[in-house]
Design a protein around this motif. Structure first.
Motif: not given
Lengths: 162, 293
Positions: A1-11, A45-62
């Motif tokens: 996951m790139t910085e851009k993908e992360y920030n997009l995931c935030v938004k 852990n952004r390097e291990k996170v797939d940018g396309n699955r950031c929502k699933s990762f986020l909900f799992t962690v949360a």
């Protein structure tokens, strides 16, 4: 996951995960802490996170973070007596209030399953990945929660006027 | 899949959660049309679902945004390292070359004169370089009575080694050896007329093999090298006399030379110990010979 993908995931998903957590634990500050921690973990852990699955990762962690916080016994019990004041306005309609009461009577797993299904539209399989349950467990727990909610709102004292 | 009044609840919940496939949904729709009570139950279940409240948002969302740390990357990093390595290597090689040359500056001068020397190395006589065949040690001890010539040029089949012969003042031992050679070959034209016959006897008494070798070499070279000249100075094989340097082609300096020197030293020691009188007389004769020259 790139910085851009992360920030997009935030938004894209910060609000949704915050609603999910807030609906579960009914405490704004706690919900905010959980969401911040979840995003911090995702960034680390952004390097291990797939940018396309950031929502699933986020909900799992949360979700896991929220479970840890709930198991500390800080914010609620099954009867909802220790809830913070409801986040909704007292002027809201009766249906919403009764539903929130019904939801508060569910256990933490059932509540999470219902909200993941209704709020985010996840499939049983996806909910199983987030919560660590099997698909069949999700199905069973969720069906029990649905019936429990239905039984609550059909009580004579909770009849919803239309 | 067959939906009936016994199992409809499960299918009703799957229908609510949108977990039925297309055929299942059609079958469920047909069942609900035929069973209005179950359709009413579905409506109650649908009322017990939750819709996200869009008014609830995470405030200060900007605090969650992150920015990568500024990672400065040096372009062509490996290229710079490679250039630095090449520079160091070239400096090292150059330094090594000059240091090694500084240790033996005469070798460079000989190397510069290598071409004429190579041409002169044609096998014109027994004393010149043999380009083919095993290396041969040539004896130069009889080149001159007043000088000592060290073999300097070596030619090998695979590799050519060039050395310079440096003329140094003859040592007393060398003078004695030369006198011994003169005594041994008294009938030869290269023997000085003032040679003392007693030395010949002394040399034979010592059993000095080195002296014998010197005599043999003297005989070989006597045809083209006249050691009786008063000051031979410099000798080139095919080039006339130049300076005080003589160049010889030699093909072997290895163990034989070392053994020769060893035997020579041993013989000197024995000579001194066993017959000090003869040695003293030899020295006196050498001094006399030097003064006459």
């Amino acid at each position: 996951m790139t910085e851009k993908e992360y920030n997009l995931c935030v938004k894209d998903h910060a609000d949704s995960v915050y609603r999910f957590i807030l609906k579960n634990i009914r405490n704004k500050e706690d919900a905010r802490d959980v969401v911040q921690t979840a995003f911090e973990k995702m960034w680390v852990n952004r390097e291990k996170v797939d940018g396309n699955r950031c929502k699933s990762f986020l909900f799992t962690v949360a979700y896991n973070q929220m479970i840890d916080q709930l198991r500390k016994g800080k914010t609620m019990d099954l009867t909802g007596q220790m809830f913070d004041k409801p986040v909704y306005n007292l002027q809201e309609n009766q249906t919403k209030r009764i539903l929130d009461q019904a939801l508060s009577r569910l256990n933490e797993t059932q509540r999470s399953l219902v909200l993941l299904k209704d709020y985010e539209g996840y499939s049983y399989d996806e909910i199983g990945e987030i919560t660590g349950l099997s698909e069949s467990q999700v199905k069973v727990y969720l069906h029990r929660a649905r019936l429990q909610l239905k039984n609550y709102i059909v009580k004579p004292e909770n009849i919803i006027e239309r | 899949m067959k939906i009936d009044h016994q199992n409809y609840t499960e299918y009703l919940l799957l229908y609510l959660d949108n977990e039925l496939d297309a055929s299942g949904r059609r079958e469920m729709d047909l069942f609900l049309e035929q069973n209005p009570d179950q359709a009413e139950e579905l409506k109650i279940l649908q009322q017990a679902t939750f819709v996200p409240d869009d008014s609830i948002v995470f405030e200060d969302k900007e605090s969650l945004l992150r920015k990568e740390e500024d990672r400065r990357t040096i372009p062509f990093g490996w290229f710079k390292i490679a250039v630095a390595a090449m520079l160091l290597l070239s400096l090292g090689v150059t330094g090594w070359y000059y240091l090694s040359s500084a240790k033996n500056p005469a070798a460079r001068s000989v190397a510069a004169q290598d071409n004429p020397l190579k041409k002169s190395n044609e096998p014109v006589s027994a004393g010149t370089v043999k380009k083919s065949g095993p290396p041969v040690l040539e004896n130069h001890n009889t080149a001159s009575a007043g000088s000592r010539i060290v073999p300097q040029v070596t030619v090998n089949n695979k590799r050519k080694m060039v050395r310079q012969e440096i003329i140094t003042p003859p040592a007393q031992e060398e003078i004695r050896e030369n006198h011994a050679v003169a005594a041994e070959g008294s009938g030869d034209q290269t023997v000085p007329a003032h040679a003392n016959p007693d030395l010949n006897v002394a040399a034979h008494d010592q059993g000095n093999e080195d002296v014998k070798n010197s005599v043999a070499a003297l005989k070989v070279n006597s045809g083209r090298f006249d050691s009786s000249e008063p000051s031979p100075g410099v000798y080139y094989e095919n080039v006339p006399q130049v300076n005080d340097v003589i160049y010889f082609a030699n093909t072997s300096f290895s163990k034989k030379t070392k053994f020769r020197e060893l035997f020579r030293k041993a013989s000197r020691v024995i000579e001194k110990v066993t017959s000090p009188g003869a040695a003293g007389e030899l020295l006196r004769n050498n001094e006399l010979e030097i003064s006459t020259q």
